[in-house]
Design an enzyme around this catalytic site. Structure first.
Site, PDB file in Angstrom:
ATOM      1  N   ASP A  59      45.639 -31.344  45.694  1.00  0.00           N
ATOM      2  CA  ASP A  59      46.545 -30.363  46.284  1.00  0.00           C
ATOM      3  C   ASP A  59      46.315 -28.997  45.651  1.00  0.00           C
ATOM      4  O   ASP A  59      46.662 -28.766  44.498  1.00  0.00           O
ATOM      5  CB  ASP A  59      47.994 -30.827  46.065  1.00  0.00           C
ATOM      6  CG  ASP A  59      49.016 -29.828  46.582  1.00  0.00           C
ATOM      7  OD1 ASP A  59      48.614 -28.819  47.202  1.00  0.00           O
ATOM      8  OD2 ASP A  59      50.217 -30.054  46.350  1.00  0.00           O
ATOM      9  N   GLU A 138      32.380 -14.394  19.974  1.00  0.00           N
ATOM     10  CA  GLU A 138      32.996 -14.747  18.696  1.00  0.00           C
ATOM     11  C   GLU A 138      34.469 -15.022  18.978  1.00  0.00           C
ATOM     12  O   GLU A 138      35.251 -14.097  19.182  1.00  0.00           O
ATOM     13  CB  GLU A 138      32.859 -13.598  17.691  1.00  0.00           C
ATOM     14  CG  GLU A 138      31.423 -13.196  17.382  1.00  0.00           C
ATOM     15  CD  GLU A 138      31.357 -11.977  16.480  1.00  0.00           C
ATOM     16  OE1 GLU A 138      32.411 -11.568  15.936  1.00  0.00           O
ATOM     17  OE2 GLU A 138      30.257 -11.416  16.319  1.00  0.00           O
ATOM     18  N   GLU A 140      38.127 -15.706  18.136  1.00  0.00           N
ATOM     19  CA  GLU A 140      39.148 -15.619  17.092  1.00  0.00           C
ATOM     20  C   GLU A 140      40.448 -16.207  17.625  1.00  0.00           C
ATOM     21  O   GLU A 140      40.732 -16.131  18.826  1.00  0.00           O
ATOM     22  CB  GLU A 140      39.375 -14.166  16.672  1.00  0.00           C
ATOM     23  CG  GLU A 140      38.153 -13.513  16.043  1.00  0.00           C
ATOM     24  CD  GLU A 140      38.350 -12.037  15.746  1.00  0.00           C
ATOM     25  OE1 GLU A 140      37.407 -11.406  15.230  1.00  0.00           O
ATOM     26  OE2 GLU A 140      39.442 -11.502  16.036  1.00  0.00           O
ATOM     27  N   GLU A 220      39.781 -15.333   9.198  1.00  0.00           N
ATOM     28  CA  GLU A 220      39.682 -13.947   9.651  1.00  0.00           C
ATOM     29  C   GLU A 220      40.620 -13.047   8.836  1.00  0.00           C
ATOM     30  O   GLU A 220      41.285 -13.498   7.903  1.00  0.00           O
ATOM     31  CB  GLU A 220      39.970 -13.834  11.146  1.00  0.00           C
ATOM     32  CG  GLU A 220      38.709 -13.611  12.006  1.00  0.00           C
ATOM     33  CD  GLU A 220      37.993 -12.302  11.706  1.00  0.00           C
ATOM     34  OE1 GLU A 220      38.632 -11.371  11.177  1.00  0.00           O
ATOM     35  OE2 GLU A 220      36.780 -12.217  11.995  1.00  0.00           O
ATOM     36  N   GLU A 228      38.069 -17.697  12.851  1.00  0.00           N
ATOM     37  CA  GLU A 228      36.978 -17.414  13.786  1.00  0.00           C
ATOM     38  C   GLU A 228      35.974 -18.551  13.769  1.00  0.00           C
ATOM     39  O   GLU A 228      35.602 -19.055  12.702  1.00  0.00           O
ATOM     40  CB  GLU A 228      36.272 -16.104  13.436  1.00  0.00           C
ATOM     41  CG  GLU A 228      35.099 -15.784  14.371  1.00  0.00           C
ATOM     42  CD  GLU A 228      34.446 -14.437  14.082  1.00  0.00           C
ATOM     43  OE1 GLU A 228      33.205 -14.382  14.051  1.00  0.00           O
ATOM     44  OE2 GLU A 228      35.192 -13.455  13.880  1.00  0.00           O
ATOM     45  N   HIS A 277      34.685 -10.679  20.413  1.00  0.00           N
ATOM     46  CA  HIS A 277      33.492  -9.849  20.532  1.00  0.00           C
ATOM     47  C   HIS A 277      32.416 -10.639  21.262  1.00  0.00           C
ATOM     48  O   HIS A 277      32.121 -11.774  20.896  1.00  0.00           O
ATOM     49  CB  HIS A 277      32.998  -9.436  19.146  1.00  0.00           C
ATOM     50  CG  HIS A 277      34.073  -8.818  18.300  1.00  0.00           C
ATOM     51  ND1 HIS A 277      34.095  -8.910  16.927  1.00  0.00           N
ATOM     52  CD2 HIS A 277      35.172  -8.100  18.632  1.00  0.00           C
ATOM     53  CE1 HIS A 277      35.148  -8.282  16.454  1.00  0.00           C
ATOM     54  NE2 HIS A 277      35.826  -7.790  17.472  1.00  0.00           N
ATOM     55  N   ARG A 347      31.303  -1.184  13.191  1.00  0.00           N
ATOM     56  CA  ARG A 347      32.248  -2.094  13.834  1.00  0.00           C
ATOM     57  C   ARG A 347      33.465  -1.383  14.403  1.00  0.00           C
ATOM     58  O   ARG A 347      34.324  -2.011  15.006  1.00  0.00           O
ATOM     59  CB  ARG A 347      32.672  -3.185  12.843  1.00  0.00           C
ATOM     60  CG  ARG A 347      31.536  -4.109  12.468  1.00  0.00           C
ATOM     61  CD  ARG A 347      31.883  -5.083  11.359  1.00  0.00           C
ATOM     62  NE  ARG A 347      30.698  -5.804  10.917  1.00  0.00           N
ATOM     63  CZ  ARG A 347      30.300  -6.967  11.410  1.00  0.00           C
ATOM     64  NH1 ARG A 347      30.997  -7.555  12.348  1.00  0.00           N
ATOM     65  NH2 ARG A 347      29.208  -7.557  10.952  1.00  0.00           N
ATOM     66  N   GLU A 366      26.797  -5.890  21.544  1.00  0.00           N
ATOM     67  CA  GLU A 366      28.059  -6.582  21.288  1.00  0.00           C
ATOM     68  C   GLU A 366      29.201  -5.732  21.827  1.00  0.00           C
ATOM     69  O   GLU A 366      29.457  -4.631  21.330  1.00  0.00           O
ATOM     70  CB  GLU A 366      28.235  -6.807  19.782  1.00  0.00           C
ATOM     71  CG  GLU A 366      29.572  -7.425  19.403  1.00  0.00           C
ATOM     72  CD  GLU A 366      29.824  -7.376  17.900  1.00  0.00           C
ATOM     73  OE1 GLU A 366      30.892  -7.850  17.472  1.00  0.00           O
ATOM     74  OE2 GLU A 366      28.968  -6.842  17.160  1.00  0.00           O
ATOM     75  N   ARG A 368      32.950  -5.191  21.982  1.00  0.00           N
ATOM     76  CA  ARG A 368      33.994  -5.616  21.064  1.00  0.00           C
ATOM     77  C   ARG A 368      35.413  -5.491  21.639  1.00  0.00           C
ATOM     78  O   ARG A 368      36.387  -5.838  20.989  1.00  0.00           O
ATOM     79  CB  ARG A 368      33.897  -4.801  19.768  1.00  0.00           C
ATOM     80  CG  ARG A 368      32.599  -5.042  19.022  1.00  0.00           C
ATOM     81  CD  ARG A 368      32.448  -4.136  17.812  1.00  0.00           C
ATOM     82  NE  ARG A 368      33.463  -4.342  16.796  1.00  0.00           N
ATOM     83  CZ  ARG A 368      33.435  -5.301  15.870  1.00  0.00           C
ATOM     84  NH1 ARG A 368      32.424  -6.168  15.850  1.00  0.00           N
ATOM     85  NH2 ARG A 368      34.395  -5.391  14.968  1.00  0.00           N
TER      86      ARG A 368
END
Length: 478
Positions: A59, A138, A140, A220, A228, A277, A347, A366, A368
């Site tokens: 359904d 990554e 977290e 973390e 993480e 990330h 970062r 990457e 983030r």
């Protein structure tokens, strides 16, 4: 895009495994629009060759974002290549990931999030730009010991507790050993301050048991159990499948320890939130396409890909940061990448180019900004489509920003765009900017419109309607 039938050998292999390995229950899994796994179970004898062609009915009207009640009948098509033995059930259970199909047309259901991921992979190949898009998130999340929350007409509250929480340093309820990560100091002392080593290791090994390649786990930055675990990069569809398995495994391992996992981006006030990330790269004929002689050893293609991510970032946030809670994380001061810029190693930039290795195969970008509340079947394709739009239209990402963005003056920040300040802002950005998602029929106008309507009605407006506890602190005595 028509359905792709599984080869007889793949189906035969799965059916033989079910017969020979003593499987007692078959659990069929699929994903609703917000990104939560749904399931129901059948006996092994109900899984036949016809199941992989005709499907198994359910359904669809009770699934968030799917069908209306007058057209509720849907079918699941098991994926003969995507299954694992459930590590948590008493009876031996084989979990099989499924695709959703329209029983009338026999075509893939256009609102099935997994179908969008499949179309994204097909579109990459059709462009001739690349044949594989790799993703490596990554993940977290927080591991808590107790969670209470309620919302009624005359009350609303939440309360979170963790043995690791620095707020328990003065507790006198029982013996207090005093080993706890302080606010913003959880990255990453050894036990006994890090009290979750064994639980994370069990998650790590259980993920490996289900067929997921994991690379590293650690505590973390935040106090109170922020964690993480990273998975090894994988092609888009496989990674999206892995990400749903990841949530299932981590939540169930925690439950076995009488603890609770949450992927809410910002469950705690005054400490770091939870991000996701996402490392990504394009390959063709077994060769990496992001390595070159440009900035941070990037190719021109990679720089254009970054240009696409940055140009469409506000719209992307509707999929990569899809909750009202997401925007409590996207604020300055807690390592959140609110400023849209790119940089090597830095970062504090929303797009970072990792410099761990000089190997061309390791060259990637990457992004983030995303957080783990995202539906991976939508978020990964959305990022890919933005990057491809950057390549197709040769979008210049501008100059890199190699300073600590958090320390820039207001004058210097004036020319650096930032992420939206709320889910409503990101949904409005998506409404204005989604043509890039429609290429190759990867996303459809129907899906984009449904997403905006669903999020506005069920989340944005519902949160806006309710008094916030802090408003009583601010206004009760006015």
């Amino acid at each position: 895009m028509a359905k792709v039938a599984k080869s007889a050998s793949e189906v035969d292999k799965l059916l033989k495994y079910v017969k020979d390995s003593g499987v007692e229950i078959i659990d069929l899994r699929f994903t609703d629009i917000p990104g939560q796994w749904q399931h129901f179970s059948i006996l092994p004898l109900e899984l036949t060759e016809n199941s992989f062609d005709e499907g198994i009915g359910f359904d669809g009207s009770s699934i968030r974002g799917f069908q209306a009640i007058q057209e509720s009948d849907m079918v699941l098509i098991p994926d003969a290549e995507r299954y694992f033995v459930d590590p948590f059930t008493t009876h031996k259970t084989l979990n099989i990931v499924c695709d959703v199909q329209d029983p009338i047309t026999g075509e893939p259901y256009r609102r099935d999030p997994r179908f969008i991921a499949k179309k994204a992979e097909a579109y990459v190949k059709s462009t001739g730009i690349a044949d594989t898009a790799y993703f490596g998130p990554e993940y977290e999340f927080f591991i808590f010991d107790n969670v209470r929350f309620s919302q009624t007409v005359n009350s609303g509250f939440y309360e979170i507790d963790s043995e690791e929480g620095i707020w328990n340093s003065g507790s006198n309820d029982k013996q207090n050993l005093g080993y706890r990560p302080k606010t913003k100091e959880g990255y990453f002392p050894v036990p006994p301050i890090d009290s979750l080593q064994d639980i994370r290791s069990q998650m790590f090994l259980t993920l490996k048991q289900t067929g997921i390649n994991v690379e590293v786990h650690h505590h973390e930055v935040a106090t109170a159990g922020q964690t993480e675990i990273d998975m090894r990069f994988s092609p888009l569809l496989n990674m999206a499948d892995n990400m749903l398995t990841f949530k299932y495994v981590t939540k169930n391992v925690a439950a076995k320890h009488n603890k609770s996992v949450t992927f809410m981006p910002k469950p705690l006030f005054g400490d770091n939130g939870t991000g996701m990330h996402v490392h990504q790269s394009l390959w063709k004929a077994g060769k990496p396409l992001f390595y070159g002689n440009g900035y941070a050893n990037l190719s021109e293609m990679a720089l254009f890909y970054i240009g696409g991510l940055l140009k469409h970032a506000a719209a992307l946030c509707a999929f990569t940061n899809p909750t009202t809670n997401s925007y409590h994380r996207l604020v300055p001061g807690f390592e959140a990448p609110v400023n849209l810029a790119y940089s090597q190693r830095n970062r504090s930039a929303s797009v970072r180019i990792p410099m761990y290795s000089k190997n061309p195969k390791a060259k990637r970008v990457e992004f983030r900004v995303p957080d783990p509340s995202a539906n991976p079947y939508l978020a990964l394709p959305a990022m890919l489509m933005a990057g491809l739009d950057g390549i197709i239209n040769k979008i210049d990402p501008g100059e890199p920003l190699d300073k600590d963005i958090y320390d820039l003056s207001p004058e210097e920040l004036r020319n650096v765009p930032s992420t939206p300040g709320s889910l409503e802002e990101s949904l409005k950005a998506l409404e204005r900017d989604h043509e890039f998602l429609l290429r190759g029929d990867v996303f459809t106008e129907d899906l984009v419109s449904l997403w905006i309507r669903y999020k506005m009605a069920n989340e944005v407006k519902q949160v806006a309607l309710r008094p916030h506890p802090y408003e009583f602190m601010l206004y009760y005595d006015i």
